[in-house]
Scaffold this motif. Structure first.
Motif, PDB file in Angstrom:
ATOM      1  N   VAL A 104      -8.955 -12.595  -4.188  1.00 41.76           N
ATOM      2  CA  VAL A 104      -9.108 -11.429  -3.318  1.00 41.76           C
ATOM      3  C   VAL A 104     -10.244 -10.546  -3.826  1.00 41.76           C
ATOM      4  N   GLY A 105     -11.162 -10.228  -2.947  1.00 39.01           N
ATOM      5  CA  GLY A 105     -12.256  -9.349  -3.318  1.00 39.01           C
ATOM      6  C   GLY A 105     -11.865  -7.889  -3.218  1.00 39.01           C
ATOM      7  N   SER A 106     -12.736  -7.031  -3.686  1.00 33.97           N
ATOM      8  CA  SER A 106     -12.464  -5.592  -3.679  1.00 33.97           C
ATOM      9  C   SER A 106     -12.492  -5.038  -2.257  1.00 33.97           C
ATOM     10  N   ALA A 107     -11.631  -4.047  -2.022  1.00 35.17           N
ATOM     11  CA  ALA A 107     -11.603  -3.360  -0.734  1.00 35.17           C
ATOM     12  C   ALA A 107     -12.639  -2.247  -0.735  1.00 35.17           C
ATOM     13  N   ASP A 108     -13.037  -1.842   0.456  1.00 33.40           N
ATOM     14  CA  ASP A 108     -13.901  -0.674   0.574  1.00 33.40           C
ATOM     15  C   ASP A 108     -13.122   0.567   0.164  1.00 33.40           C
ATOM     16  N   GLU A 109     -13.831   1.527  -0.438  1.00 31.94           N
ATOM     17  CA  GLU A 109     -13.215   2.796  -0.834  1.00 31.94           C
ATOM     18  C   GLU A 109     -14.069   3.931  -0.276  1.00 31.94           C
ATOM     19  N   PRO A 110     -14.036   4.120   1.045  1.00 29.45           N
ATOM     20  CA  PRO A 110     -14.950   5.083   1.665  1.00 29.45           C
ATOM     21  C   PRO A 110     -14.431   6.511   1.723  1.00 29.45           C
ATOM     22  N   PHE A 111     -13.213   6.714   1.239  1.00 32.43           N
ATOM     23  CA  PHE A 111     -12.561   7.995   1.475  1.00 32.43           C
ATOM     24  C   PHE A 111     -12.853   9.031   0.379  1.00 32.43           C
ATOM     25  N   GLY A 112     -12.565  10.275   0.699  1.00 31.45           N
ATOM     26  CA  GLY A 112     -12.845  11.370  -0.221  1.00 31.45           C
ATOM     27  C   GLY A 112     -11.665  11.797  -1.061  1.00 31.45           C
ATOM     28  N   THR A 113     -10.515  11.100  -0.908  1.00 35.47           N
ATOM     29  CA  THR A 113      -9.338  11.468  -1.705  1.00 35.47           C
ATOM     30  C   THR A 113      -8.801  10.238  -2.441  1.00 35.47           C
ATOM     31  N   PHE A 114      -8.169  10.480  -3.573  1.00 34.91           N
ATOM     32  CA  PHE A 114      -7.556   9.402  -4.338  1.00 34.91           C
ATOM     33  C   PHE A 114      -6.481   8.694  -3.514  1.00 34.91           C
ATOM     34  N   LEU A 115      -5.687   9.465  -2.763  1.00 33.38           N
ATOM     35  CA  LEU A 115      -4.590   8.885  -1.992  1.00 33.38           C
ATOM     36  C   LEU A 115      -5.089   7.894  -0.950  1.00 33.38           C
ATOM     37  N   GLU A 116      -6.082   8.287  -0.166  1.00 33.82           N
ATOM     38  CA  GLU A 116      -6.578   7.412   0.890  1.00 33.82           C
ATOM     39  C   GLU A 116      -7.184   6.130   0.323  1.00 33.82           C
ATOM     40  N   ASN A 117      -7.922   6.242  -0.760  1.00 35.12           N
ATOM     41  CA  ASN A 117      -8.532   5.058  -1.360  1.00 35.12           C
ATOM     42  C   ASN A 117      -7.480   4.119  -1.939  1.00 35.12           C
ATOM     43  N   ALA A 118      -6.480   4.673  -2.622  1.00 40.24           N
ATOM     44  CA  ALA A 118      -5.429   3.827  -3.200  1.00 40.24           C
ATOM     45  C   ALA A 118      -4.651   3.106  -2.109  1.00 40.24           C
ATOM     46  N   LEU A 119      -4.343   3.795  -1.034  1.00 39.76           N
ATOM     47  CA  LEU A 119      -3.606   3.169   0.056  1.00 39.76           C
ATOM     48  C   LEU A 119      -4.426   2.057   0.710  1.00 39.76           C
ATOM     49  N   ALA A 120      -5.714   2.302   0.903  1.00 45.37           N
ATOM     50  CA  ALA A 120      -6.581   1.277   1.489  1.00 45.37           C
ATOM     51  C   ALA A 120      -6.626   0.030   0.606  1.00 45.37           C
ATOM     52  N   LYS A 121      -6.714   0.224  -0.706  1.00 49.40           N
ATOM     53  CA  LYS A 121      -6.786  -0.916  -1.624  1.00 49.40           C
ATOM     54  C   LYS A 121      -5.469  -1.691  -1.661  1.00 49.40           C
ATOM     55  N   ALA A 122      -4.349  -0.984  -1.657  1.00 49.74           N
ATOM     56  CA  ALA A 122      -3.043  -1.655  -1.685  1.00 49.74           C
ATOM     57  C   ALA A 122      -2.818  -2.458  -0.407  1.00 49.74           C
ATOM     58  N   ARG A 123      -3.146  -1.875   0.725  1.00 52.17           N
ATOM     59  CA  ARG A 123      -2.964  -2.581   1.994  1.00 52.17           C
ATOM     60  C   ARG A 123      -3.874  -3.811   2.083  1.00 52.17           C
ATOM     61  N   HIS A 124      -5.081  -3.687   1.589  1.00 53.04           N
ATOM     62  CA  HIS A 124      -6.010  -4.820   1.590  1.00 53.04           C
ATOM     63  C   HIS A 124      -5.459  -5.969   0.756  1.00 53.04           C
ATOM     64  N   ALA A 125      -4.975  -5.673  -0.446  1.00 57.79           N
ATOM     65  CA  ALA A 125      -4.441  -6.726  -1.320  1.00 57.79           C
ATOM     66  C   ALA A 125      -3.207  -7.372  -0.707  1.00 57.79           C
ATOM     67  N   ALA A 126      -2.341  -6.569  -0.085  1.00 62.69           N
ATOM     68  CA  ALA A 126      -1.140  -7.119   0.553  1.00 62.69           C
ATOM     69  C   ALA A 126      -1.505  -7.988   1.748  1.00 62.69           C
ATOM     70  N   ARG A 127      -2.490  -7.544   2.509  1.00 65.85           N
ATOM     71  CA  ARG A 127      -2.916  -8.295   3.691  1.00 65.85           C
ATOM     72  C   ARG A 127      -3.521  -9.647   3.294  1.00 65.85           C
ATOM     73  N   GLU A 128      -4.306  -9.663   2.240  1.00 64.35           N
ATOM     74  CA  GLU A 128      -4.995 -10.886   1.818  1.00 64.35           C
ATOM     75  C   GLU A 128      -4.073 -11.883   1.133  1.00 64.35           C
ATOM     76  N   THR A 129      -2.983 -11.411   0.537  1.00 68.41           N
ATOM     77  CA  THR A 129      -2.115 -12.307  -0.245  1.00 68.41           C
ATOM     78  C   THR A 129      -0.753 -12.564   0.371  1.00 68.41           C
ATOM     79  N   GLY A 130      -0.312 -11.684   1.270  1.00 66.50           N
ATOM     80  CA  GLY A 130       1.030 -11.823   1.806  1.00 66.50           C
ATOM     81  C   GLY A 130       2.108 -11.400   0.822  1.00 66.50           C
ATOM     82  N   LEU A 131       1.713 -10.699  -0.217  1.00 65.59           N
ATOM     83  CA  LEU A 131       2.641 -10.244  -1.255  1.00 65.59           C
ATOM     84  C   LEU A 131       2.642  -8.719  -1.337  1.00 65.59           C
ATOM     85  N   PRO A 132       3.693  -8.142  -1.905  1.00 69.13           N
ATOM     86  CA  PRO A 132       3.662  -6.705  -2.174  1.00 69.13           C
ATOM     87  C   PRO A 132       2.489  -6.395  -3.100  1.00 69.13           C
TER      88      PRO A 132
END
Length: 202
Positions: free
Chosen positions: A42-70
């Motif tokens: 799995v490659g890195s997700a984009d982190e375009p947001f200005g807050t830690f929360l939005e970037n962390a959520l984007a990265k977690a969702r990307h990893a879950a989407r690409e792997t089918g795992l939590p």
């Protein structure tokens, strides 16, 4: 609430070796195996947001989407009071690239003559059971300190050699791994997340 057995494997949306060790140390106690996303292709997700929360959520969702795992992701950085919270989400690339030495030099330079050297590390941690999880777990950890001109210590990474921790009388880079894992922003966020997982996912 019960979850499938796949929750025993949790994808970490990072390949940073230092982070991987800290996550494994904490979540191994819960019987959770941490797998860096790179090991699953799995490659890195984009982190375009200005807050830690939005970037962390984007990265977690990307990893879950690409792997089918939590999956779990953190977004973290250092925030200097005199700079209005900067570098913040731009901490890793503050000087334009992933260069810790250059980032530290720029931060020290920008704080010359500042009325306060107070700063804090923030870690925002998000975990999702699947990419569309409507109830992501969110934990935050903050570690207070101040920025010093002279680097000290060869442990840790990032801004640790310039992040002075008054309670220890040392920089974060001078602390042992055990000391840092008890009090750092990431340690605090990890401990909070572990409690959330026990309550909500186990």
């Amino acid at each position: 609430m019960t979850t499938p057995d796949t929750t025993k494997t949790l994808v970490l949306a990072s390949n940073n070796a230092g982070k991987v060790r800290e996550f494994q140390a904490m979540f191994g106690e819960l019987g959770i195996r941490i797998v860096p996303q790179g090991e699953l292709g799995v490659g890195s997700a984009d982190e375009p947001f200005g807050t830690f929360l939005e970037n962390a959520l984007a990265k977690a969702r990307h990893a879950a989407r690409e792997t089918g795992l939590p999956a779990m992701a953190d977004d973290s950085g250092i925030c200097a009071d005199a700079l209005g919270g900067c570098p913040g989400v731009h901490s890793a690339r503050f000087a334009g690239g992933h260069d810790d030495a250059a980032n530290n030099r720029l931060l020290v330079e920008k704080l010359q003559g500042a009325a306060t050297r107070r700063a804090h590390y923030t870690c925002l941690l998000v975990a999702v059971r699947h990419p569309e999880d409507p109830e992501p777990l969110v934990a935050e950890g903050v570690w207070q300190g101040e920025i010093v001109d002279e680097a000290a210590g060869d442990g840790g990474f990032g801004y640790d050699p310039h992040f002075y921790v008054p309670e220890f009388g040392k920089t974060a880079a001078e602390l042992t791994a055990e000391e840092k894992n008890r009090v750092s922003h990431r340690a605090r966020a990890l401990a909070a997340m572990a409690e959330l997982m026990r309550a909500r996912w186990m």
